[in-house]
Design a protein around this motif. Structure first.
Motif, PDB file in Angstrom:
ATOM      1  N   GLY A 132       0.844  -1.205   0.000  1.00 25.12           N
ATOM      2  CA  GLY A 132       0.000   0.000   0.000  1.00 25.12           C
ATOM      3  C   GLY A 132       0.870   1.242   0.000  1.00 25.12           C
ATOM      4  O   GLY A 132       1.845   1.309   0.762  1.00 25.12           O
ATOM      5  N   LEU A 133       0.544   2.195  -0.851  1.00 25.17           N
ATOM      6  CA  LEU A 133       1.311   3.433  -0.943  1.00 25.17           C
ATOM      7  C   LEU A 133       0.412   4.622  -0.605  1.00 25.17           C
ATOM      8  O   LEU A 133      -0.688   4.756  -1.152  1.00 25.17           O
TER       9      LEU A 133
ATOM     10  N   GLY B 134      -2.823   5.500  -2.951  1.00 22.25           N
ATOM     11  CA  GLY B 134      -3.696   6.641  -2.698  1.00 22.25           C
ATOM     12  C   GLY B 134      -2.902   7.922  -2.894  1.00 22.25           C
ATOM     13  O   GLY B 134      -1.796   8.049  -2.384  1.00 22.25           O
ATOM     14  N   ALA B 135      -3.453   8.838  -3.669  1.00 22.01           N
ATOM     15  CA  ALA B 135      -2.773  10.122  -3.893  1.00 22.01           C
ATOM     16  C   ALA B 135      -3.798  11.165  -4.306  1.00 22.01           C
ATOM     17  O   ALA B 135      -4.844  10.845  -4.881  1.00 22.01           O
ATOM     18  N   ALA B 136      -3.492  12.408  -4.022  1.00 21.47           N
ATOM     19  CA  ALA B 136      -4.382  13.497  -4.421  1.00 21.47           C
ATOM     20  C   ALA B 136      -4.372  13.630  -5.951  1.00 21.47           C
ATOM     21  O   ALA B 136      -3.368  13.356  -6.596  1.00 21.47           O
ATOM     22  N   GLY B 137      -5.467  13.996  -6.510  1.00 17.32           N
ATOM     23  CA  GLY B 137      -5.524  14.318  -7.938  1.00 17.32           C
ATOM     24  C   GLY B 137      -5.473  13.124  -8.861  1.00 17.32           C
ATOM     25  O   GLY B 137      -5.239  13.249 -10.058  1.00 17.32           O
ATOM     26  N   ILE B 138      -5.716  11.945  -8.313  1.00 14.81           N
ATOM     27  CA  ILE B 138      -5.515  10.734  -9.096  1.00 14.81           C
ATOM     28  C   ILE B 138      -6.640  10.505 -10.106  1.00 14.81           C
ATOM     29  O   ILE B 138      -6.500   9.686 -11.020  1.00 14.81           O
ATOM     30  N   SER B 139      -7.747  11.257  -9.963  1.00 16.97           N
ATOM     31  CA  SER B 139      -8.824  11.131 -10.957  1.00 16.97           C
ATOM     32  C   SER B 139      -8.399  11.733 -12.294  1.00 16.97           C
ATOM     33  O   SER B 139      -9.022  11.489 -13.322  1.00 16.97           O
ATOM     34  N   ASN B 140      -7.327  12.505 -12.275  1.00 17.47           N
ATOM     35  CA  ASN B 140      -6.762  13.039 -13.517  1.00 17.47           C
ATOM     36  C   ASN B 140      -6.058  11.904 -14.280  1.00 17.47           C
ATOM     37  O   ASN B 140      -5.110  11.311 -13.772  1.00 17.47           O
ATOM     38  N   PRO B 141      -6.516  11.603 -15.520  1.00 16.13           N
ATOM     39  CA  PRO B 141      -5.954  10.457 -16.264  1.00 16.13           C
ATOM     40  C   PRO B 141      -4.446  10.579 -16.499  1.00 16.13           C
ATOM     41  O   PRO B 141      -3.735   9.569 -16.530  1.00 16.13           O
ATOM     42  N   THR B 142      -3.967  11.795 -16.664  1.00 15.93           N
ATOM     43  CA  THR B 142      -2.532  11.996 -16.848  1.00 15.93           C
ATOM     44  C   THR B 142      -1.767  11.520 -15.618  1.00 15.93           C
ATOM     45  O   THR B 142      -0.741  10.837 -15.706  1.00 15.93           O
ATOM     46  N   VAL B 143      -2.303  11.875 -14.465  1.00 16.71           N
ATOM     47  CA  VAL B 143      -1.663  11.502 -13.201  1.00 16.71           C
ATOM     48  C   VAL B 143      -1.661   9.987 -13.032  1.00 16.71           C
ATOM     49  O   VAL B 143      -0.617   9.377 -12.749  1.00 16.71           O
ATOM     50  N   SER B 144      -2.832   9.376 -13.230  1.00 18.83           N
ATOM     51  CA  SER B 144      -2.896   7.925 -13.034  1.00 18.83           C
ATOM     52  C   SER B 144      -2.048   7.207 -14.078  1.00 18.83           C
ATOM     53  O   SER B 144      -1.403   6.191 -13.783  1.00 18.83           O
ATOM     54  N   GLY B 145      -2.009   7.748 -15.288  1.00 15.03           N
ATOM     55  CA  GLY B 145      -1.176   7.154 -16.339  1.00 15.03           C
ATOM     56  C   GLY B 145       0.297   7.171 -15.977  1.00 15.03           C
ATOM     57  O   GLY B 145       1.015   6.173 -16.159  1.00 15.03           O
TER      58      GLY B 145
ATOM     59  N   LEU C 187      -3.010  -3.426  -9.902  1.00 19.29           N
ATOM     60  CA  LEU C 187      -2.723  -2.072  -9.435  1.00 19.29           C
ATOM     61  C   LEU C 187      -4.029  -1.294  -9.281  1.00 19.29           C
ATOM     62  O   LEU C 187      -4.831  -1.225 -10.213  1.00 19.29           O
ATOM     63  N   VAL C 188      -4.242  -0.736  -8.097  1.00 19.45           N
ATOM     64  CA  VAL C 188      -5.450   0.036  -7.820  1.00 19.45           C
ATOM     65  C   VAL C 188      -5.049   1.451  -7.438  1.00 19.45           C
ATOM     66  O   VAL C 188      -4.262   1.652  -6.504  1.00 19.45           O
ATOM     67  N   LEU C 189      -5.578   2.421  -8.156  1.00 21.76           N
ATOM     68  CA  LEU C 189      -5.264   3.821  -7.876  1.00 21.76           C
ATOM     69  C   LEU C 189      -6.511   4.537  -7.374  1.00 21.76           C
ATOM     70  O   LEU C 189      -7.551   4.493  -8.040  1.00 21.76           O
ATOM     71  N   VAL C 190      -6.402   5.159  -6.223  1.00 22.55           N
ATOM     72  CA  VAL C 190      -7.563   5.852  -5.637  1.00 22.55           C
ATOM     73  C   VAL C 190      -7.121   7.193  -5.052  1.00 22.55           C
ATOM     74  O   VAL C 190      -5.923   7.456  -4.886  1.00 22.55           O
ATOM     75  N   GLY C 191      -8.108   8.025  -4.741  1.00 23.04           N
ATOM     76  CA  GLY C 191      -7.814   9.295  -4.065  1.00 23.04           C
ATOM     77  C   GLY C 191      -7.276   9.041  -2.670  1.00 23.04           C
ATOM     78  O   GLY C 191      -7.522   7.990  -2.067  1.00 23.04           O
ATOM     79  N   ASP C 192      -6.547   9.995  -2.138  1.00 22.89           N
ATOM     80  CA  ASP C 192      -5.932   9.773  -0.823  1.00 22.89           C
ATOM     81  C   ASP C 192      -6.963   9.720   0.306  1.00 22.89           C
ATOM     82  O   ASP C 192      -6.686   9.154   1.369  1.00 22.89           O
ATOM     83  N   HIS C 193      -8.173  10.272   0.071  1.00 21.33           N
ATOM     84  CA  HIS C 193      -9.207  10.147   1.102  1.00 21.33           C
ATOM     85  C   HIS C 193      -9.696   8.704   1.205  1.00 21.33           C
ATOM     86  O   HIS C 193     -10.090   8.253   2.278  1.00 21.33           O
ATOM     87  N   GLU C 194      -9.621   7.959   0.090  1.00 25.96           N
ATOM     88  CA  GLU C 194     -10.061   6.554   0.109  1.00 25.96           C
ATOM     89  C   GLU C 194      -9.110   5.705   0.962  1.00 25.96           C
ATOM     90  O   GLU C 194      -9.552   4.894   1.793  1.00 25.96           O
TER      91      GLU C 194
ATOM     92  N   GLY D 105      -3.927   1.557   5.209  1.00 24.22           N
ATOM     93  CA  GLY D 105      -5.227   1.487   4.535  1.00 24.22           C
ATOM     94  C   GLY D 105      -5.082   1.038   3.087  1.00 24.22           C
ATOM     95  O   GLY D 105      -5.852   0.199   2.598  1.00 24.22           O
ATOM     96  N   ALA D 106      -4.088   1.590   2.414  1.00 24.38           N
ATOM     97  CA  ALA D 106      -3.852   1.202   1.018  1.00 24.38           C
ATOM     98  C   ALA D 106      -3.488  -0.272   0.930  1.00 24.38           C
ATOM     99  O   ALA D 106      -3.932  -0.988   0.019  1.00 24.38           O
ATOM    100  N   MET D 107      -2.690  -0.718   1.892  1.00 25.79           N
ATOM    101  CA  MET D 107      -2.328  -2.139   1.918  1.00 25.79           C
ATOM    102  C   MET D 107      -3.582  -3.008   2.092  1.00 25.79           C
ATOM    103  O   MET D 107      -3.750  -4.025   1.395  1.00 25.79           O
ATOM    104  N   LEU D 108      -4.473  -2.609   3.001  1.00 22.77           N
ATOM    105  CA  LEU D 108      -5.711  -3.372   3.206  1.00 22.77           C
ATOM    106  C   LEU D 108      -6.579  -3.369   1.953  1.00 22.77           C
ATOM    107  O   LEU D 108      -7.210  -4.377   1.612  1.00 22.77           O
TER     108      LEU D 108
END
Lengths: 304, 304
Positions: free
Chosen positions: B6-7, B72-83, B98-105, B295-298
């Motif tokens: 989890g990151l 989990g990271a801020a702004g990850i809904s931006n496709p450029t960021v997730s890419g 690989l699962v990418l989510v917002g840092d609030h998740e 949380g990310a690890m879980l």
């Protein structure tokens, strides 16, 4: 015949009033903006040269007959700004007495046709300023959009945008502000709204430009809009009241109301006047008697 | 043996938690920041490669044994960021899920050791987020410092600066906030303060960095500071309450309190808890059980 000129330098235009030394106005005209914190050095100079030439044309005896000029502009306490203004007018051939002051000073002179009284300006920013019969001056507010200037157009625009996002997630009841803002900006989602607000090119004037929407929302009886009008009006009461108290004018003074918010938002104006009347029943709110260019001209005249 | 990682990618560092598929944590470490909206493409890639290598080192069987990773990271809904995130980790040799989510998740997963519950984060920004047993999610706040995020460190810092200028011109009584802010910033006049606020290089973190001064001012019994604490706390109550109501958790839910403001400003925390208790007597405020990397690890584990 001797003449004086008054300049009200703003971000969209510079208004100029030229008068005989009797005070009789002989000419009014507008020139380009004085973007004194902008980059276009050349266009500022061109504007100043054009103004000097126009003043020269309308004075019998040419520019040499214009013996005093007063300029009101924002940011003029910055020596670079005042230096560039002086240089531009001198290069344009003006050799008379030159007085440079903040735009609130010329607004005061115009509003009261002289140096005494109080003004409250709520436009893109907000500020109160005054001078009493002893010559004491006081200013309140005007510390800029990031930490101050409640009651300004920027503050109202920001509050409207805030109301939209708060209604979007259930922190507030649905508000007509949402549809008004979306229609104005051509948007349809809160994500687009966030994109608008945080776009790199966005500036405070873009946010302030939304302020006029407040009236329509208030007229619809919208609770959120009415709260925004009330809150901003009360902040302006604090601002004006601080000046009135500091100058000993709270019981007897005249306060001129200026700026787009106070002149165009009837709800903010009404809430402001009610708030002031409650706090200072004998203080009178008035409309400005003259504009700031006229005020600058009167200030120039007072220097003869 | 299979592993997950989890990151929690932030602006100052990335926290990483690696666990066996039983959930037993085998390693935690920190790497550089994930400035995903910044310019340093190369350093983001280097960080991701380093993380992949470190995960490979601690997994018996190497990186191939790590079968799922959540970030989990801020702004990850931006496709450029997730890419870019995906590319960096794939180049680093990670081939699992690989699962990418917002840092609030990931904060939610950490705080409640699972996907259900509510969190309120008040750090540089503020946001509330939650998921109920039905899987419905709701978020409130978090629309950024210019039009939202009341209760955040930015909002408190701005309110402290506003209190200084308001006290300077008589709109408010003198406040100890003035001397605290001046001492922190090495300033001595309101003009210098304005210079600080509007300097080109100033950013929201600089303003948020003033928020810790609120506690000292409140402890001194300063009226202005106490108002700031109260106002920001009540805004956070609105934010958390909107999520609780939307999820049907207002009478039974658990709300984890996160972020520097809620963890370090005892006055804001106390006023917040009192406000929540008044509005939702049965809702419980708790501290986060685990951090966002856990949380990310879980979350990664739940994907197996």
């Amino acid at each position: 015949m001797r003449y004086v000129a008054g300049l009200d330098g703003g971000g969209t235009k510079t208004a100029v009033t030229v008068a005989e030394e009797s005070g009789r106005v002989v000419h009014r005209f507008s020139a380009g903006p004085l973007n004194l914190n902008g980059q276009d050095e050349a266009s500022v100079k061109a504007t100043l040269h054009e103004i000097a030439a126009n003043v020269g044309h309308v004075c019998e005896g040419g520019l040499g007959a214009c013996v005093a000029m007063a300029v009101g502009a924002a940011g003029i306490s910055n020596p670079t700004v005042s230096g560039r203004l002086t240089e531009g007018l001198r290069e344009g051939g003006f050799a008379g007495r030159l007085v440079l002051v903040g735009d609130h000073e010329t607004a005061l002179w115009g509003a009261h046709e002289g140096p005494h009284g109080m003004i409250l300006i709520a436009g893109t920013g907000s500020i109160a300023y005054g001078r009493n019969a002893d010559g004491t001056v006081h200013r309140a507010g005007g510390f800029g959009h990031l930490i101050d200037d409640e009651g300004s157009g920027y503050s109202i625009g920001r509050d409207l945008l805030s109301a939209v996002v708060r209604a979007s997630d259930g922190r507030e009841a649905p508000t007509v502000v949402t549809e008004l803002v979306y229609a104005r900006l051509g948007l349809s989602t809160v994500q687009e709204l966030v994109g608008f607000v945080y776009a790199k090119e966005r500036n405070k004037a873009d946010i302030a430009a939304l302020a006029p929407l407040l009236s329509a929302a208030c007229e619809a009886g919208d609770a959120s809009a009415l709260r925004i009008a009330e809150r901003n009006a009360l902040a302006l009461v604090d601002t004006a009241s601080a000046v009135a108290e500091a100058l000993g004018l709270a019981e007897s003074g005249e306060l001129a109301l200026l700026g787009s918010v106070l002149l165009q938002s009837s709800q903010v104006r009404a809430a402001f006047e009610a708030g002031m009347a409650a706090r200072h029943p004998r203080l009178r709110c008035i409309d400005a008697r003259r504009d700031a260019a006229h005020g600058a001209m009167l200030l120039a005249l007072s220097e003869l």
